[in-house]
Scaffold this motif. Structure first.
Motif, PDB file in Angstrom:
ATOM      1  N   ILE A 210     -38.484  -3.222  -8.472  1.00 38.99           N
ATOM      2  CA  ILE A 210     -37.081  -2.979  -8.136  1.00 38.99           C
ATOM      3  C   ILE A 210     -36.499  -4.268  -7.544  1.00 38.99           C
ATOM      4  O   ILE A 210     -37.121  -4.909  -6.704  1.00 38.99           O
ATOM      5  CB  ILE A 210     -36.949  -1.842  -7.105  1.00 38.99           C
ATOM      6  N   PHE A 211     -35.306  -4.643  -7.996  1.00 39.81           N
ATOM      7  CA  PHE A 211     -34.697  -5.886  -7.535  1.00 39.81           C
ATOM      8  C   PHE A 211     -33.306  -5.616  -6.968  1.00 39.81           C
ATOM      9  O   PHE A 211     -32.542  -4.823  -7.501  1.00 39.81           O
ATOM     10  CB  PHE A 211     -34.636  -6.902  -8.674  1.00 39.81           C
ATOM     11  N   LYS A 212     -33.011  -6.281  -5.859  1.00 36.83           N
ATOM     12  CA  LYS A 212     -31.742  -6.080  -5.167  1.00 36.83           C
ATOM     13  C   LYS A 212     -30.589  -6.763  -5.915  1.00 36.83           C
ATOM     14  O   LYS A 212     -30.740  -7.849  -6.460  1.00 36.83           O
ATOM     15  CB  LYS A 212     -31.814  -6.647  -3.755  1.00 36.83           C
ATOM     16  N   ASP A 213     -29.432  -6.084  -5.892  1.00 35.48           N
ATOM     17  CA  ASP A 213     -28.197  -6.640  -6.419  1.00 35.48           C
ATOM     18  C   ASP A 213     -27.162  -6.682  -5.303  1.00 35.48           C
ATOM     19  O   ASP A 213     -27.209  -5.868  -4.370  1.00 35.48           O
ATOM     20  CB  ASP A 213     -27.624  -5.775  -7.546  1.00 35.48           C
ATOM     21  N   LEU A 214     -26.200  -7.595  -5.433  1.00 35.14           N
ATOM     22  CA  LEU A 214     -25.014  -7.544  -4.582  1.00 35.14           C
ATOM     23  C   LEU A 214     -23.891  -6.927  -5.405  1.00 35.14           C
ATOM     24  O   LEU A 214     -23.490  -7.467  -6.433  1.00 35.14           O
ATOM     25  CB  LEU A 214     -24.609  -8.933  -4.099  1.00 35.14           C
ATOM     26  N   LEU A 215     -23.429  -5.767  -4.974  1.00 37.67           N
ATOM     27  CA  LEU A 215     -22.320  -5.092  -5.626  1.00 37.67           C
ATOM     28  C   LEU A 215     -21.029  -5.553  -4.960  1.00 37.67           C
ATOM     29  O   LEU A 215     -20.893  -5.474  -3.743  1.00 37.67           O
ATOM     30  CB  LEU A 215     -22.474  -3.582  -5.516  1.00 37.67           C
ATOM     31  N   VAL A 216     -20.103  -6.069  -5.764  1.00 37.95           N
ATOM     32  CA  VAL A 216     -18.844  -6.610  -5.258  1.00 37.95           C
ATOM     33  C   VAL A 216     -17.691  -5.813  -5.842  1.00 37.95           C
ATOM     34  O   VAL A 216     -17.677  -5.504  -7.033  1.00 37.95           O
ATOM     35  CB  VAL A 216     -18.692  -8.104  -5.636  1.00 37.95           C
ATOM     36  N   ILE A 217     -16.710  -5.465  -5.000  1.00 40.22           N
ATOM     37  CA  ILE A 217     -15.531  -4.723  -5.441  1.00 40.22           C
ATOM     38  C   ILE A 217     -14.285  -5.499  -5.036  1.00 40.22           C
ATOM     39  O   ILE A 217     -14.186  -5.986  -3.904  1.00 40.22           O
ATOM     40  CB  ILE A 217     -15.501  -3.311  -4.820  1.00 40.22           C
ATOM     41  N   SER A 218     -13.331  -5.611  -5.966  1.00 36.59           N
ATOM     42  CA  SER A 218     -12.098  -6.343  -5.694  1.00 36.59           C
ATOM     43  C   SER A 218     -10.955  -5.387  -5.386  1.00 36.59           C
ATOM     44  O   SER A 218     -11.027  -4.185  -5.647  1.00 36.59           O
ATOM     45  CB  SER A 218     -11.732  -7.230  -6.884  1.00 36.59           C
ATOM     46  N   GLU A 219      -9.877  -5.923  -4.849  1.00 38.05           N
ATOM     47  CA  GLU A 219      -8.715  -5.112  -4.469  1.00 38.05           C
ATOM     48  C   GLU A 219      -8.056  -4.459  -5.677  1.00 38.05           C
ATOM     49  O   GLU A 219      -7.337  -3.472  -5.543  1.00 38.05           O
ATOM     50  CB  GLU A 219      -7.698  -5.975  -3.719  1.00 38.05           C
ATOM     51  N   GLY A 220      -8.281  -5.009  -6.875  1.00 35.61           N
ATOM     52  CA  GLY A 220      -7.713  -4.442  -8.092  1.00 35.61           C
ATOM     53  C   GLY A 220      -8.545  -3.326  -8.702  1.00 35.61           C
ATOM     54  O   GLY A 220      -8.253  -2.871  -9.816  1.00 35.61           O
ATOM     55  N   ARG A 225     -22.343  -5.674 -10.391  1.00 32.00           N
ATOM     56  CA  ARG A 225     -23.564  -5.978  -9.652  1.00 32.00           C
ATOM     57  C   ARG A 225     -24.084  -7.338 -10.115  1.00 32.00           C
ATOM     58  O   ARG A 225     -24.039  -7.652 -11.300  1.00 32.00           O
ATOM     59  CB  ARG A 225     -24.646  -4.925  -9.910  1.00 32.00           C
ATOM     60  N   THR A 226     -24.566  -8.146  -9.167  1.00 32.47           N
ATOM     61  CA  THR A 226     -25.165  -9.439  -9.491  1.00 32.47           C
ATOM     62  C   THR A 226     -26.506  -9.539  -8.785  1.00 32.47           C
ATOM     63  O   THR A 226     -26.616  -9.177  -7.604  1.00 32.47           O
ATOM     64  CB  THR A 226     -24.249 -10.603  -9.044  1.00 32.47           C
ATOM     65  N   GLU A 227     -27.530 -10.014  -9.488  1.00 31.52           N
ATOM     66  CA  GLU A 227     -28.860 -10.130  -8.893  1.00 31.52           C
ATOM     67  C   GLU A 227     -28.800 -10.963  -7.616  1.00 31.52           C
ATOM     68  O   GLU A 227     -28.174 -12.029  -7.580  1.00 31.52           O
ATOM     69  CB  GLU A 227     -29.828 -10.777  -9.883  1.00 31.52           C
ATOM     70  N   LEU A 228     -29.462 -10.491  -6.568  1.00 32.15           N
ATOM     71  CA  LEU A 228     -29.426 -11.165  -5.282  1.00 32.15           C
ATOM     72  C   LEU A 228     -30.027 -12.570  -5.355  1.00 32.15           C
ATOM     73  O   LEU A 228     -29.630 -13.461  -4.600  1.00 32.15           O
ATOM     74  CB  LEU A 228     -30.176 -10.324  -4.235  1.00 32.15           C
ATOM     75  N   LYS A 229     -30.954 -12.775  -6.288  1.00 27.44           N
ATOM     76  CA  LYS A 229     -31.584 -14.091  -6.408  1.00 27.44           C
ATOM     77  C   LYS A 229     -30.585 -15.175  -6.831  1.00 27.44           C
ATOM     78  O   LYS A 229     -30.884 -16.369  -6.735  1.00 27.44           O
ATOM     79  CB  LYS A 229     -32.760 -14.043  -7.387  1.00 27.44           C
ATOM     80  N   GLN A 230     -29.397 -14.765  -7.300  1.00 26.78           N
ATOM     81  CA  GLN A 230     -28.370 -15.747  -7.642  1.00 26.78           C
ATOM     82  C   GLN A 230     -27.644 -16.278  -6.404  1.00 26.78           C
ATOM     83  O   GLN A 230     -26.814 -17.175  -6.507  1.00 26.78           O
ATOM     84  CB  GLN A 230     -27.362 -15.144  -8.619  1.00 26.78           C
ATOM     85  N   TYR A 231     -27.972 -15.706  -5.234  1.00 29.43           N
ATOM     86  CA  TYR A 231     -27.391 -16.177  -3.975  1.00 29.43           C
ATOM     87  C   TYR A 231     -28.476 -16.916  -3.199  1.00 29.43           C
ATOM     88  O   TYR A 231     -29.307 -16.302  -2.531  1.00 29.43           O
ATOM     89  CB  TYR A 231     -26.841 -14.994  -3.171  1.00 29.43           C
ATOM     90  N   PRO A 232     -28.492 -18.248  -3.270  1.00 22.58           N
ATOM     91  CA  PRO A 232     -29.589 -19.019  -2.673  1.00 22.58           C
ATOM     92  C   PRO A 232     -29.599 -18.935  -1.158  1.00 22.58           C
ATOM     93  O   PRO A 232     -28.551 -18.744  -0.519  1.00 22.58           O
ATOM     94  CB  PRO A 232     -29.296 -20.453  -3.145  1.00 22.58           C
ATOM     95  N   LEU A 233     -30.793 -19.074  -0.575  1.00 25.54           N
ATOM     96  CA  LEU A 233     -30.937 -19.116   0.878  1.00 25.54           C
ATOM     97  C   LEU A 233     -30.441 -20.466   1.374  1.00 25.54           C
ATOM     98  O   LEU A 233     -30.866 -21.516   0.887  1.00 25.54           O
ATOM     99  CB  LEU A 233     -32.401 -18.907   1.260  1.00 25.54           C
ATOM    100  N   GLN A 234     -29.518 -20.460   2.340  1.00 21.66           N
ATOM    101  CA  GLN A 234     -28.942 -21.681   2.890  1.00 21.66           C
ATOM    102  C   GLN A 234     -29.044 -21.663   4.407  1.00 21.66           C
ATOM    103  O   GLN A 234     -29.451 -20.670   5.003  1.00 21.66           O
ATOM    104  CB  GLN A 234     -27.465 -21.797   2.470  1.00 21.66           C
ATOM    105  N   LYS A 235     -28.650 -22.754   5.022  1.00 20.00           N
ATOM    106  CA  LYS A 235     -28.511 -22.793   6.471  1.00 20.00           C
ATOM    107  C   LYS A 235     -27.145 -22.214   6.835  1.00 20.00           C
ATOM    108  O   LYS A 235     -26.176 -22.389   6.086  1.00 20.00           O
ATOM    109  CB  LYS A 235     -28.632 -24.227   6.998  1.00 20.00           C
TER     110      LYS A 235
END
Length: 304
Positions: A210-220, A225-235
């Motif tokens: 099972i892999f985590k996604d970030l679900l994003v909703i816009s005002e429109g 859903r986008t795979e969480l691994k596409q969001y790199p770990l940063q400072k």
């Protein structure tokens, strides 16, 4: 609601629908009011109520007025002692056992400031509330979550930026202190969502396929859903990366949530109290720099 009305309803009040529908009325609101916060809780939970002035109050979930789907609820000023210019910014349900555990409350402000404090510092909340965080002039507390001390923190902004960093990048401080920079914001941008998850959660899900996604909703009313691994770990303190393609059709980012395909359903509500419940699996998985698909159509022009 934005003007301070609150109510509780059973979760089965709303039935699941296909994406792209109009949903049903979830509450009666005045023309000058709008739905502002929605959360789920168990009857015996405590509900920590955080205000725009950085104060925290404590309510019992079973003491909240239970209303019908279209009822407007009760003015929260009758339940807690908030000031006339003070608004509710975040609701956090906690089980009674949680207060005594070695966990933290993690705060995020509208201007991207973050702070971490031991949850035990909030064990005895007076009727007049406690200071949860000191705020700079013009800033507001917008989110408060429970964390383990070893979580990853994810911030999402209205203009479509996101940053992921380690909770340990923010050292614990006492209640009545200010925070540190979590994300560097562009002009007129502000934080709309904070999410957190542990490394143990990620590893356990990976073992189960099972892999985590970030679900994003816009005002429109669009989302994806986008795979969480596409969001790199940063400072902490950086500008982050793009979370979605922002266009006049999509509108700005309204909110975001970490999910998996195994999560069953998502409940979306608009400012005009229109609500729709969707199966998570029906929301497509797309790349970060895409607009998404229509999740909800609005009954009224100008609703978001």
């Amino acid at each position: 609601t934005k003007t301070g009305y609150i109510k509780s309803m059973p979760l089965d009040t709303f039935r699941s629908q296909r994406r792209g529908g109009k949903g049903v009325a979830g509450m009666t609101v005045k023309d000058t009011d709008e739905v502002y916060l929605l959360t789920s809780a168990n009857t015996h939970d405590q509900l920590l109520v955080f205000t725009s002035r950085g104060r925290v109050f404590n309510l019992k979930v079973w003491e909240l007025p239970e209303g019908s789907r279209v009822g407007k609820g009760q003015a929260i000023i009758n339940l807690i002692n908030i000031g006339p210019d003070e608004t509710i910014q975040s609701l956090l349900p906690l089980s009674k056992a949680t207060i005594g555990q070695k966990v933290f409350l993690f705060f995020t402000t509208k201007d991207g400031v973050v702070k971490r404090t031991k949850i035990g510092d909030y064990a005895n909340i007076r009727n007049n509330g406690l200071i949860a965080i000191k705020l700079a002039n013009g800033d507001k507390l917008v989110w408060a979550n429970q964390t383990s001390g070893e979580d990853y923190i994810l911030l999402v902004t209205r203009e479509g930026k996101s940053i992921r960093f380690k909770e340990s990048d923010v050292r614990p401080t006492s209640r009545d202190t200010m925070g540190v920079r979590g994300i560097l914001l562009s002009k007129d941008d502000y934080v709309v969502t904070m999410e957190n998850l542990t490394q143990a959660q990620l590893e356990e899900d990976k073992k189960r396929g099972i892999f985590k996604d970030l679900l994003v909703i816009s005002e429109g009313g669009m989302g994806k859903r986008t795979e969480l691994k596409q969001y790199p770990l940063q400072k902490r303190g950086g500008q982050g990366v793009k979370v979605a393609e922002i266009t006049p059709k999509t509108g700005k980012i309204a909110g975001a949530l970490i999910v998996t395909e195994n999560d069953l359903e998502l409940l979306i509500t608009t400012r005009e109290a229109q609500a729709i419940k969707l199966p998570i699996k029906n929301i497509p998985q797309l790349q970060r720099s895409t607009q998404g698909v229509i999740l909800m159509r609005f009954a009224k022009n100008g609703d978001t």
